[in-house]
Each structure stands twice: as C-alpha cells, then as structure tokens.
Design a protein around this motif. Sequence first.
Motif, PDB file in Angstrom:
ATOM      1  N   PHE A 131      -9.318   7.278 -60.864  1.00  0.00           N
ATOM      2  CA  PHE A 131      -8.411   7.462 -62.098  1.00  0.00           C
ATOM      3  C   PHE A 131      -8.926   7.381 -63.192  1.00  0.00           C
ATOM      4  N   LEU A 132      -9.741   6.067 -63.323  1.00  0.00           N
ATOM      5  CA  LEU A 132     -10.744   5.627 -64.529  1.00  0.00           C
ATOM      6  C   LEU A 132     -11.672   6.803 -64.775  1.00  0.00           C
ATOM      7  N   VAL A 133     -12.366   7.338 -63.755  1.00  0.00           N
ATOM      8  CA  VAL A 133     -13.552   8.336 -63.938  1.00  0.00           C
ATOM      9  C   VAL A 133     -12.729   9.445 -64.719  1.00  0.00           C
ATOM     10  N   VAL A 134     -11.567  10.083 -64.326  1.00  0.00           N
ATOM     11  CA  VAL A 134     -11.338  11.131 -65.011  1.00  0.00           C
ATOM     12  C   VAL A 134     -10.407  10.889 -66.203  1.00  0.00           C
ATOM     13  N   THR A 135      -9.837   9.836 -66.587  1.00  0.00           N
ATOM     14  CA  THR A 135      -9.324   9.555 -67.897  1.00  0.00           C
ATOM     15  C   THR A 135     -10.284   8.820 -68.774  1.00  0.00           C
ATOM     16  N   GLY A 136     -11.057   8.204 -68.339  1.00  0.00           N
ATOM     17  CA  GLY A 136     -12.098   7.356 -69.281  1.00  0.00           C
ATOM     18  C   GLY A 136     -12.596   8.151 -70.203  1.00  0.00           C
ATOM     19  N   PRO A 137     -13.358   9.418 -70.076  1.00  0.00           N
ATOM     20  CA  PRO A 137     -14.367  10.073 -70.766  1.00  0.00           C
ATOM     21  C   PRO A 137     -13.164  10.875 -72.026  1.00  0.00           C
ATOM     22  N   TYR A 138     -11.966  11.076 -71.242  1.00  0.00           N
ATOM     23  CA  TYR A 138     -10.917  11.901 -72.282  1.00  0.00           C
ATOM     24  C   TYR A 138     -10.712  10.726 -73.146  1.00  0.00           C
ATOM     25  N   CYS A 139     -10.332   9.411 -72.795  1.00  0.00           N
ATOM     26  CA  CYS A 139      -9.848   8.595 -73.795  1.00  0.00           C
ATOM     27  C   CYS A 139     -10.946   8.412 -74.797  1.00  0.00           C
ATOM     28  N   LEU A 140     -12.111   8.210 -74.601  1.00  0.00           N
ATOM     29  CA  LEU A 140     -13.118   8.284 -75.491  1.00  0.00           C
ATOM     30  C   LEU A 140     -13.138   9.383 -76.552  1.00  0.00           C
ATOM     31  N   ILE A 141     -12.896  10.560 -76.137  1.00  0.00           N
ATOM     32  CA  ILE A 141     -12.762  11.504 -76.944  1.00  0.00           C
ATOM     33  C   ILE A 141     -11.664  11.585 -77.733  1.00  0.00           C
ATOM     34  N   ALA A 142     -10.414  11.386 -77.282  1.00  0.00           N
ATOM     35  CA  ALA A 142      -9.394  11.004 -78.179  1.00  0.00           C
ATOM     36  C   ALA A 142      -9.508  10.044 -79.061  1.00  0.00           C
ATOM     37  N   PHE A 143     -10.069   8.872 -78.669  1.00  0.00           N
ATOM     38  CA  PHE A 143     -10.374   7.607 -79.566  1.00  0.00           C
ATOM     39  C   PHE A 143     -10.713   8.078 -80.971  1.00  0.00           C
ATOM     40  N   VAL A 144     -12.135   8.910 -80.555  1.00  0.00           N
ATOM     41  CA  VAL A 144     -12.881   9.313 -81.941  1.00  0.00           C
ATOM     42  C   VAL A 144     -11.953  10.239 -82.466  1.00  0.00           C
ATOM     43  N   ALA A 145     -11.471  11.172 -82.008  1.00  0.00           N
ATOM     44  CA  ALA A 145     -10.623  12.219 -82.710  1.00  0.00           C
ATOM     45  C   ALA A 145      -9.489  11.768 -83.466  1.00  0.00           C
ATOM     46  N   THR A 146      -9.010  10.884 -82.914  1.00  0.00           N
ATOM     47  CA  THR A 146      -7.672  10.478 -83.354  1.00  0.00           C
ATOM     48  C   THR A 146      -8.006   9.328 -84.627  1.00  0.00           C
ATOM     49  N   LEU A 147      -9.267   8.700 -84.469  1.00  0.00           N
ATOM     50  CA  LEU A 147      -9.673   7.855 -85.569  1.00  0.00           C
ATOM     51  C   LEU A 147      -9.948   8.652 -87.064  1.00  0.00           C
ATOM     52  N   TYR A 148     -10.706   9.690 -86.879  1.00  0.00           N
ATOM     53  CA  TYR A 148     -11.020  10.603 -88.004  1.00  0.00           C
ATOM     54  C   TYR A 148      -9.498  11.249 -88.416  1.00  0.00           C
ATOM     55  N   LEU A 149      -8.981  11.598 -87.518  1.00  0.00           N
ATOM     56  CA  LEU A 149      -7.498  12.200 -87.904  1.00  0.00           C
ATOM     57  C   LEU A 149      -6.660  11.165 -88.493  1.00  0.00           C
ATOM     58  N   VAL A 150      -6.419   9.686 -88.183  1.00  0.00           N
ATOM     59  CA  VAL A 150      -5.885   8.948 -89.040  1.00  0.00           C
ATOM     60  C   VAL A 150      -6.450   8.615 -90.279  1.00  0.00           C
ATOM     61  N   ARG A 151      -7.690   8.568 -90.537  1.00  0.00           N
ATOM     62  CA  ARG A 151      -8.535   8.267 -91.537  1.00  0.00           C
ATOM     63  C   ARG A 151      -8.168   9.709 -92.709  1.00  0.00           C
ATOM     64  N   TRP A 152      -8.080  10.673 -92.097  1.00  0.00           N
ATOM     65  CA  TRP A 152      -7.991  11.841 -93.058  1.00  0.00           C
ATOM     66  C   TRP A 152      -6.604  11.782 -93.465  1.00  0.00           C
ATOM     67  N   ILE A 153      -5.441  11.635 -92.596  1.00  0.00           N
ATOM     68  CA  ILE A 153      -4.165  11.542 -93.111  1.00  0.00           C
ATOM     69  C   ILE A 153      -3.816  10.452 -93.936  1.00  0.00           C
ATOM     70  N   PHE A 154      -4.165   9.145 -93.810  1.00  0.00           N
ATOM     71  CA  PHE A 154      -3.977   8.125 -94.713  1.00  0.00           C
ATOM     72  C   PHE A 154      -5.007   7.899 -95.807  1.00  0.00           C
ATOM     73  N   LYS A 155      -6.194   8.645 -95.861  1.00  0.00           N
ATOM     74  CA  LYS A 155      -7.112   8.704 -96.757  1.00  0.00           C
ATOM     75  C   LYS A 155      -7.745   7.416 -96.866  1.00  0.00           C
ATOM     76  N   LEU A 156      -7.941   6.555 -95.779  1.00  0.00           N
ATOM     77  CA  LEU A 156      -8.650   5.162 -95.555  1.00  0.00           C
ATOM     78  C   LEU A 156     -10.109   5.407 -96.259  1.00  0.00           C
ATOM     79  N   ALA A 157     -10.526   4.565 -97.121  1.00  0.00           N
ATOM     80  CA  ALA A 157     -11.868   4.592 -97.814  1.00  0.00           C
ATOM     81  C   ALA A 157     -12.543   3.188 -97.681  1.00  0.00           C
ATOM     82  N   PRO A 158     -13.608   3.257 -97.279  1.00  0.00           N
ATOM     83  CA  PRO A 158     -14.302   1.958 -96.938  1.00  0.00           C
ATOM     84  C   PRO A 158     -14.515   1.537 -98.207  1.00  0.00           C
ATOM     85  N   LEU A 159     -14.858  -0.095 -98.034  1.00  0.00           N
ATOM     86  CA  LEU A 159     -15.116  -0.825 -99.496  1.00  0.00           C
ATOM     87  C   LEU A 159     -16.406  -0.196-100.044  1.00  0.00           C
ATOM     88  N   VAL A 160     -16.508  -0.320-101.129  1.00  0.00           N
ATOM     89  CA  VAL A 160     -17.962   0.232-102.030  1.00  0.00           C
ATOM     90  C   VAL A 160     -18.567  -1.190-102.490  1.00  0.00           C
TER      91      VAL A 160
END
Lengths: 512, 283
Positions: free
Chosen positions: A221-250
Amino acid sequence: MSKTSKKTAGKKLHNPLHVTIAVGLVTLICALMLHQGTETKYVFGFLLAMTLGMLALEKINKAILVLLGSGIALLLAIWRGVLEKPDDHGAHALPVYIEMIDWGTIGIIIGSTIFVELISRSGLFAWISVKILKVSQGDPFKLLICFSGLTVIFSAFLNNVTAMIIVGSLTIVACKKLKLSAMPFLLAEGIYTNIGGLLTLISSIPNIIVGTAARIGYADFLVVTGPYCLIAFVATLYLVRWIFKLAPLVSAQGKADAKAMVDAFDEWDTVKDKKFFYLSALVLGAIILGFALHASIPVLNQMGLEVIAILGATVMLVIYPTDVEGVLNEVEWTLVLFFVGLFTLLGVMEHAGVLAMIGDWLKYPLSSGPATGPIAMMWSSAFFSGLTDNIPLAAVLAKVLSGFQSQVTELSWFAEYGHMLWWSLIFGAGLGGNFTPIGSASTVVAIGILKKEGHPITFMQYVKIGAIVVLVQLLLATGYLFGAEKIGLIKPLDHGKVPTMETQDHKASDNH
Amino acid sequence: MSSVDQFASVFNAATKKVFQYKPIGFNKPLVITDLDSEAAVHYTETGKQFFSMVDGPWDTLCASDFKTVKELLDQVERRKPDLIVTYRHLHSEAWRWPHSLGEHLDVLIQVTDFPVVVMPHPDREGVPDQSMQAARRVMVINDHLAGEDALINHAVCLCDPEAGHLHLTHVEDQIVFERYMEAISRIPEIDTDTARSTIQAQLLAEVSKYLESTADILAEVRPNLEVVQHINHGRPLDTYRKIVKDHQADLVVLLGHDKDQLAMNSTAYSLAVELRTTPLLIV
C-alpha cells in the motif's frame, strides 16, 4: 459529569418522537412492500437508501441511525428468511449478524485509539510538534511547510481528527505569538490530513476497509501511495501559497523576532515524565514497524493488523497504569457502534441482493474500459465523498468490488483492470473529502477552530478553495495511477489472494 | 487528550517568556529638591555616591527653581533628564505623616516616562535620615514580573557591579486567589482540589521559568552579580516589606507605569508610601 456535559453541550439533539415515528413508518412501509410481494432487493435497497440518506443529512447521531437501520434490516431479513435464523447452526454457532461485522476494523479502531491517547499523554506528539515548529524559525512559508509535513506524518499514523487537533492547536498558539493569520495554515492542514490519510493502510478508515477487502499488504500500500503523497504534498504546498499569497520574511529584524518567538517554546515542557516519554516513543516505533513488517512476522502474519493495534494498546496500558479507566473512556464508542451497525446493515444488504443490484448498475460505467472505468470510479467516489461521509461509501463500493471479484472468471474486464478500480476507489474516497467543508471530519475540526478564533468561513468560501485543490489532486492522482501501473508500481491483484464471496462463505462455514 | 483546548494548553505552557538583557545607561540625571542651593548640592553628592555607576553631568533643582507642580513640570520638560532623583513631599510639611507621596511626586511619576528614584527625605542640611551607601542589595518587585525585562535591566544597571545582590521577588496575591477558588468551588464542572493545585502550580511555574532564564543570562553578562529568587504566595504588601527588611535592601525597583492603567498600581503605590527609609526606583 464535566466530560459528558462538555461533549453534549452545543450539539443539536434529535427529537425522540420524530425518530420513533420515522422508524415505525419505514418499518411499516418495508413490511407492507415485502408482504405485497415486492422483490426483496428493492425493499432492502429502499431501506439502505433511507439510512444513507439520513446519514448524509446528519440530523441524528450516526451510530444511533445505523444501529436503527441495521436493526430494522435484521428483523425484516429474519422474518422473510433472507438470513438464517440465529439458532440454525446449533447453540455454539455465532449468529450470522455477528459474523457480518468486520472485527478487524473495529479492533484497529479500539487499539489505535487507546495507544494514541496514551502516547498523547506522554507528550511525544506535542514534543515532535514543537521541534518541527522550531525548524520553521517562524517564517510563514517555512511554517506552512513544517505544519503541512507534520500533518501528513501525524495523519498517516493517527486518525485524521487527532492529527488535526494536535497540529491545529499548535497552529493557533504559534500564530498568535507570531501575529499571523491562522486561516491559511489551518485550511492547509485540513487538506493535508486527507493526503496523509492516504499514505498507509491504517491511516484512514476507508483505507482499512478497502485495503483489507482487496487484501493489499501494508508495505504494498505504502509503495503505491507514498510517491503520490509526496507529489500531492509539493503541489498543494505551492497551491496554498498561491491562494493565500504567503510571503516569506524579508527583513533581518523580522526574521530575528520570529526566530526569538519560536525559540521561546520549550519542547521538554510538554513532557511530564521522561521515562514514560521514551517508552512511548519506543512502543510507537514498534507498532509502526509491526504494521510495516506484519506480513513477514511469523505467527503475527497469520492474524490481522488489529492484533498489532491491540497489542500496542495493551503494552501502553501496562506502562501507564495511572488512569486506565480514563484512557478506556477515550475509545470512540460512537465510531465503534457505527461500524457494528454499518457492517451488519451491509451484511444484510449483501444477503438481500442489494449490493449485487448496485453492482449491476455500476457495471456499465466501470466496465466501460481500462481508462474510463477507473476514472469513473475515482472521480465519482471523490465527488460523493466530498458531499457526505466517505466511510459508508467506501464500505458499499468495497462490497460491490468484492462481488465483481467473486465473478472474476466470468468478468474479463474486471480481470483486466479490477486492480485499478480498487486503487481508484482508495484515491477517490481519500481525496474527495477536501471538496467541501463537511467532506472530512478533520476539515470540520479546522473550520471549527477558525470559527472559535473569530475567523468564520462560509461553505462557499471553502468550496472555492477546496474545489481547486481537489481538481488538482484528482488530476494528479489520475495521471499517477496510470503512470504507476505502466511502470509496474501497481500490479494486478493476485486473484487467488483476494477473497471472493464463495471463499468468504466457506471460511464462515469452517468457523461454524 | 482529545480536544483542541487540551493541546493548546500544552503548547501554551511550553512557551516561556525569556529574559532579554539590554544594558541601560543614564547620561542626564536630575536631582529635584526643595532645599536651598547649598543643601541641594550636598544632597546631589549623596545621590552621586549612591548611584556611583551613573555617568553624565548631574543637574540639580533647588527650592527657588520651582514652587508649584506646573513650574516643576516645566523645569523637567526644559532639562529633559533620563533619570530623576527626588524625594516625597516637596515643598510640604506632610512628610512627617507617612500617608502619601506629596502632590509634586504623584504628578511627576504619572506625567514622566523616565525612571524616578524616590530617596528618603533629607533633613534641613540635605542629609538623609539614615546612611546612604552604594546600592549593593537591589530588590525587584512586581506583581507581573514575568516579561518585565525593563524592570530587571534597570535594577542591574544600578546595582553595584562588583559585589551586588539582585533579589528578584514575586508574590501571588493569596486573597485574590482565594476569591477565585471560592467561585470555582461553586462550579460543579470544575474539580476544586485539582483547580487549586494546578492553578497555583502554573502561576508560580511561569514566574519561576522567567526568573531562571534571568539568572542564567545574568550569570553570563554580569558574573559578579548574585541573583536571589523569592517566589511566594501571600499578602503582597506584607510579604514584600518583610523581604525588604530581612534582606536589608538598599534599593527597591518597582513598576510604576502599567499599560492598562494610568495611575500607579495599588501594590506599587502602597510600597512607595510605606517604604520611606529605602530608596525606590519607579520605572
């Protein structure tokens, strides 16, 4: 006293008279229909539809509702001879409705609730959370990465609601200190619980139900879902950053202030007893290893995963004898009784031919082709999971797929891509919860926290975000499943290993 | 451990206020007296001796420089000092009756943002009624000590750098605590014994953590300074007075300006009135 009043306070209670009338009316209608010679499968199908419909409306406690539905179904089934009478196999035989219940799933729920409660008390989860918070150094984008990662890890090993409660409460405390809005973080965490809930076989109830029905091992189960979770993790991260316009500290000053704020947290302050803390970490590690290596551990591999959960819980109770009664009271009895009712209800439906009828309806879209069949399964299950509880949906569809599996020699299309249908159901039921604020219990918790903190979010406000997230995640999942099959990551299920209805019946007879 | 509130409590308890050391220097001290010019100079010398670590040219106001509160405030505004050294009951005989600070000092403390030292009242020759030595034993007092870095930084600045003792004191008001406990004892959902022990422990733990962090940091930056902690439950005024007496404090530092109230908080005011023979620094 305080606990009871706290749990019931604020919750809308059902009207006993209305429920009694409804139960009486449904029973009467079903009895009359059966008496007039209406086909059994239609009468019981009507009962199932009524129960699941009421479940979606969430007007009555779900355990009470499903127990009522299964009670009526059992009475009618015994009366009309759909089920064998309890004493048909002699005094020592288990009644048929007891055998319908998947005790493995219930064992996992009880066992994991106990050991998770005890490990929570050791401070281990809070300790890990604070450690991860410090890694972020208070920068909003790093904080999003850290909290999201933490949510995925926790929801992979705990139930999604517990993961949301732990990370959500830290989010509130940390955001107050850092003077940040908690909304993007909490909504992201709600979404990430469903990604984490997809990671392992025991991460979520639909995974347990479907994975167990399909006989998929923990590691496979882990072998199949693991890589997808990683892909979805990164994609969702940038999606949330884009939706909420989260800016890093400067600015350097801003970074220094934020770092000082998170450094003021002391992870060891969350731990009251270091000995208990280390022992809990050890037991948790052993439980995770036990789940992962279950198939290759002699003796244990002859039993289900629930044995590991119960063993883990027992060891933790031995280590922490301080409040055994209090810990046992934390078992989610609503969920346990809900499953007892649900499995019984579905067992009766199986005997009454309702599931076979649903299977016939679904046969057309599912057998439409090796590409369209799995896509139909994934997207439709995701859609319905977004609208209502994904557990009954997963349970019904798992039963339907098991039905196809039992006829695999006759159904060439199922033999060809039945494995993709199982995986499509797992991904669809797991990811659909992000679609609406009521689609998953963890999102409900996230929105509840936001409301309590003075940031209420409306149904449509959430859907605007959730729909984009689900669309991206489902597109990724669709592409991933076909890609994974092509490179051999997803293998056709061993038909000899997957239980068919006949083998299940034989097993039951052997037990008798 | 199954609710957001329970975990939020755990995480809130894990955050601690850490003391941040920030050296403070005084460059424009002003001594305000109601003495004649000669006695005022003498009194200023006493102040210089007591605050040997304060740099800068000392300025002095004598009786003829002001009479009314308005005149005093105008003088202070013109001179813009960063430390004021004065005493109770300027231009008044009321100092013989120890029940107030006198109108000049009352207004001055409220109007000004900089620290005010309240010295013992001098006699006609400008000599305090007891010997004034260097500030070796400095005591910091505040009802909400945790987080008040400025209070401790001022105390450290004025404490003898070679042989100083810094007493950090905190007293939780037992009367207020008992009032809340009485209310809790009437709420069936809350276990009174558990509430008593956990609230009491939590109140003292927060202060204790802050004072420990203060002691750790001061051990690095001021290694010759001995830091002593006093954390108690009791009647604040009595307990503070007892600690001052028992440890023979040379200077008591307390918070005079509360963010939430314009006037001095009740404990600070009471102490300022009562501790007439011990110099006070009101921050």
